[in-house]
Design a protein around this motif. Structure first.
Motif, PDB file in Angstrom:
ATOM      1  N   SER A  48       0.848  -1.190   0.000  1.00  0.00           N
ATOM      2  CA  SER A  48       0.000   0.000   0.000  1.00  0.00           C
ATOM      3  C   SER A  48       0.881   1.237   0.000  1.00  0.00           C
ATOM      4  O   SER A  48       2.069   1.175   0.303  1.00  0.00           O
ATOM      5  N   ARG A  49       0.281   2.362  -0.356  1.00  0.00           N
ATOM      6  CA  ARG A  49       0.950   3.655  -0.286  1.00  0.00           C
ATOM      7  C   ARG A  49      -0.020   4.621   0.370  1.00  0.00           C
ATOM      8  O   ARG A  49      -1.182   4.675   0.013  1.00  0.00           O
ATOM      9  N   SER A  50       0.468   5.368   1.329  1.00  0.00           N
ATOM     10  CA  SER A  50      -0.401   6.361   1.959  1.00  0.00           C
ATOM     11  C   SER A  50      -0.083   7.738   1.399  1.00  0.00           C
ATOM     12  O   SER A  50       1.043   8.027   0.989  1.00  0.00           O
ATOM     13  N   PHE A  51      -1.094   8.588   1.363  1.00  0.00           N
ATOM     14  CA  PHE A  51      -0.952   9.942   0.865  1.00  0.00           C
ATOM     15  C   PHE A  51      -1.554  10.889   1.884  1.00  0.00           C
ATOM     16  O   PHE A  51      -2.628  10.635   2.422  1.00  0.00           O
ATOM     17  N   GLY A  52      -0.867  11.989   2.123  1.00  0.00           N
ATOM     18  CA  GLY A  52      -1.388  13.022   3.009  1.00  0.00           C
ATOM     19  C   GLY A  52      -2.204  14.026   2.213  1.00  0.00           C
ATOM     20  O   GLY A  52      -2.036  14.185   1.009  1.00  0.00           O
ATOM     21  N   LEU A  53      -3.095  14.691   2.901  1.00  0.00           N
ATOM     22  CA  LEU A  53      -3.961  15.659   2.249  1.00  0.00           C
ATOM     23  C   LEU A  53      -4.118  16.866   3.156  1.00  0.00           C
ATOM     24  O   LEU A  53      -4.314  16.718   4.361  1.00  0.00           O
ATOM     25  N   HIS A  54      -4.022  18.051   2.586  1.00  0.00           N
ATOM     26  CA  HIS A  54      -4.133  19.279   3.361  1.00  0.00           C
ATOM     27  C   HIS A  54      -5.326  20.089   2.882  1.00  0.00           C
ATOM     28  O   HIS A  54      -5.574  20.200   1.673  1.00  0.00           O
ATOM     29  N   ALA A  55      -6.049  20.684   3.819  1.00  0.00           N
ATOM     30  CA  ALA A  55      -7.220  21.500   3.488  1.00  0.00           C
ATOM     31  C   ALA A  55      -6.838  22.661   2.574  1.00  0.00           C
ATOM     32  O   ALA A  55      -7.631  23.071   1.715  1.00  0.00           O
ATOM     33  N   GLU A  56      -5.636  23.188   2.734  1.00  0.00           N
ATOM     34  CA  GLU A  56      -5.208  24.344   1.937  1.00  0.00           C
ATOM     35  C   GLU A  56      -5.010  23.990   0.461  1.00  0.00           C
ATOM     36  O   GLU A  56      -5.237  24.822  -0.404  1.00  0.00           O
ATOM     37  N   THR A  57      -4.561  22.787   0.185  1.00  0.00           N
ATOM     38  CA  THR A  57      -4.263  22.416  -1.198  1.00  0.00           C
ATOM     39  C   THR A  57      -5.413  21.715  -1.904  1.00  0.00           C
ATOM     40  O   THR A  57      -5.489  21.743  -3.128  1.00  0.00           O
ATOM     41  N   ASN A  58      -6.303  21.076  -1.146  1.00  0.00           N
ATOM     42  CA  ASN A  58      -7.440  20.387  -1.752  1.00  0.00           C
ATOM     43  C   ASN A  58      -8.625  20.432  -0.792  1.00  0.00           C
ATOM     44  O   ASN A  58      -8.998  19.419  -0.189  1.00  0.00           O
ATOM     45  N   PRO A  59      -9.245  21.618  -0.639  1.00  0.00           N
ATOM     46  CA  PRO A  59     -10.299  21.769   0.360  1.00  0.00           C
ATOM     47  C   PRO A  59     -11.519  20.883   0.123  1.00  0.00           C
ATOM     48  O   PRO A  59     -12.136  20.398   1.067  1.00  0.00           O
ATOM     49  N   ARG A  60     -11.852  20.634  -1.122  1.00  0.00           N
ATOM     50  CA  ARG A  60     -13.045  19.823  -1.413  1.00  0.00           C
ATOM     51  C   ARG A  60     -12.858  18.371  -0.967  1.00  0.00           C
ATOM     52  O   ARG A  60     -13.713  17.794  -0.309  1.00  0.00           O
ATOM     53  N   PHE A  61     -11.726  17.782  -1.338  1.00  0.00           N
ATOM     54  CA  PHE A  61     -11.485  16.393  -0.953  1.00  0.00           C
ATOM     55  C   PHE A  61     -11.241  16.289   0.550  1.00  0.00           C
ATOM     56  O   PHE A  61     -11.665  15.328   1.187  1.00  0.00           O
ATOM     57  N   HIS A  62     -10.581  17.265   1.107  1.00  0.00           N
ATOM     58  CA  HIS A  62     -10.374  17.296   2.553  1.00  0.00           C
ATOM     59  C   HIS A  62     -11.726  17.307   3.277  1.00  0.00           C
ATOM     60  O   HIS A  62     -11.916  16.598   4.262  1.00  0.00           O
ATOM     61  N   ARG A 112     -13.220  14.556   5.942  1.00  0.00           N
ATOM     62  CA  ARG A 112     -13.719  14.947   7.273  1.00  0.00           C
ATOM     63  C   ARG A 112     -15.156  14.455   7.474  1.00  0.00           C
ATOM     64  O   ARG A 112     -15.504  13.945   8.535  1.00  0.00           O
ATOM     65  N   ALA A 113     -15.986  14.606   6.450  1.00  0.00           N
ATOM     66  CA  ALA A 113     -17.376  14.153   6.545  1.00  0.00           C
ATOM     67  C   ALA A 113     -17.442  12.635   6.681  1.00  0.00           C
ATOM     68  O   ALA A 113     -18.246  12.103   7.460  1.00  0.00           O
ATOM     69  N   PHE A 114     -16.593  11.931   5.939  1.00  0.00           N
ATOM     70  CA  PHE A 114     -16.554  10.475   6.027  1.00  0.00           C
ATOM     71  C   PHE A 114     -16.161  10.042   7.442  1.00  0.00           C
ATOM     72  O   PHE A 114     -16.792   9.153   8.024  1.00  0.00           O
ATOM     73  N   LYS A 115     -15.151  10.697   8.006  1.00  0.00           N
ATOM     74  CA  LYS A 115     -14.731  10.368   9.367  1.00  0.00           C
ATOM     75  C   LYS A 115     -15.841  10.668  10.375  1.00  0.00           C
ATOM     76  O   LYS A 115     -16.102   9.874  11.285  1.00  0.00           O
ATOM     77  N   ALA A 116     -16.513  11.804  10.216  1.00  0.00           N
ATOM     78  CA  ALA A 116     -17.598  12.162  11.138  1.00  0.00           C
ATOM     79  C   ALA A 116     -18.735  11.142  11.083  1.00  0.00           C
ATOM     80  O   ALA A 116     -19.332  10.804  12.102  1.00  0.00           O
ATOM     81  N   LYS A 117     -19.006  10.632   9.908  1.00  0.00           N
ATOM     82  CA  LYS A 117     -20.122   9.687   9.742  1.00  0.00           C
ATOM     83  C   LYS A 117     -19.762   8.268  10.165  1.00  0.00           C
ATOM     84  O   LYS A 117     -20.585   7.549  10.721  1.00  0.00           O
ATOM     85  N   THR A 118     -18.516   7.856   9.900  1.00  0.00           N
ATOM     86  CA  THR A 118     -18.137   6.455  10.115  1.00  0.00           C
ATOM     87  C   THR A 118     -17.198   6.237  11.287  1.00  0.00           C
ATOM     88  O   THR A 118     -17.037   5.109  11.746  1.00  0.00           O
ATOM     89  N   GLY A 119     -16.522   7.296  11.726  1.00  0.00           N
ATOM     90  CA  GLY A 119     -15.492   7.148  12.750  1.00  0.00           C
ATOM     91  C   GLY A 119     -14.163   6.698  12.180  1.00  0.00           C
ATOM     92  O   GLY A 119     -13.183   6.558  12.899  1.00  0.00           O
ATOM     93  N   CYS A 120     -14.102   6.479  10.876  1.00  0.00           N
ATOM     94  CA  CYS A 120     -12.884   6.016  10.211  1.00  0.00           C
ATOM     95  C   CYS A 120     -12.266   7.174   9.432  1.00  0.00           C
ATOM     96  O   CYS A 120     -12.917   7.725   8.545  1.00  0.00           O
ATOM     97  N   PRO A 121     -11.013   7.535   9.727  1.00  0.00           N
ATOM     98  CA  PRO A 121     -10.394   8.667   9.061  1.00  0.00           C
ATOM     99  C   PRO A 121      -9.660   8.318   7.764  1.00  0.00           C
ATOM    100  O   PRO A 121      -8.856   9.101   7.272  1.00  0.00           O
ATOM    101  N   VAL A 122      -9.940   7.151   7.189  1.00  0.00           N
ATOM    102  CA  VAL A 122      -9.186   6.684   6.032  1.00  0.00           C
ATOM    103  C   VAL A 122     -10.141   6.233   4.933  1.00  0.00           C
ATOM    104  O   VAL A 122     -11.147   5.578   5.195  1.00  0.00           O
ATOM    105  N   LEU A 123      -9.805   6.578   3.705  1.00  0.00           N
ATOM    106  CA  LEU A 123     -10.496   6.045   2.536  1.00  0.00           C
ATOM    107  C   LEU A 123      -9.501   5.208   1.750  1.00  0.00           C
ATOM    108  O   LEU A 123      -8.320   5.539   1.692  1.00  0.00           O
ATOM    109  N   VAL A 124      -9.968   4.147   1.133  1.00  0.00           N
ATOM    110  CA  VAL A 124      -9.116   3.303   0.301  1.00  0.00           C
ATOM    111  C   VAL A 124      -9.430   3.604  -1.149  1.00  0.00           C
ATOM    112  O   VAL A 124     -10.588   3.624  -1.557  1.00  0.00           O
TER     113      VAL A 124
END
Length: 94
Positions: A7-21, A25-37
């Protein structure tokens, strides 16, 4: 499902990609999981989806319920049932 032992992990910043960030955040709030595959998007035996048309064909030929491309959300149940593709017997299972 294909199994790969890497696997490879990628970081994401609100400043560079606010929509995906915001999505993460919404996915984590709904599922409790902070990761998408992320995985390749295609039906076995078909090339990886590169265009919206490819993605739509994958939606209609798989068990996926919904396709999101930009601001567009397509629910399979709302599509013309004559466009459903059946790949179940097209390829040998893994």
């Amino acid at each position: 499902m294909q199994s790969v032992a890497s696997s490879r992990s990628f970081g994401l910043h609100a400043e560079t990609n606010p929509r995906f960030h915001g999505l993460l955040r919404a996915f984590k709030a709904k599922t409790g999981c902070p990761v998408l595959v992320n995985t390749s998007f295609n039906v076995r035996g078909e090339p990886i989806a590169h265009t919206p048309e490819d993605a739509f064909r994958c939606l209609m030929g798989s068990e996926i319920d919904m396709l999101v491309i930009g601001d567009y959300v397509l629910h399979k149940r709302e599509q013309n049932p004559n466009l459903i593709l059946d790949y179940r017997n097209a390829f040998d299972p893994d």
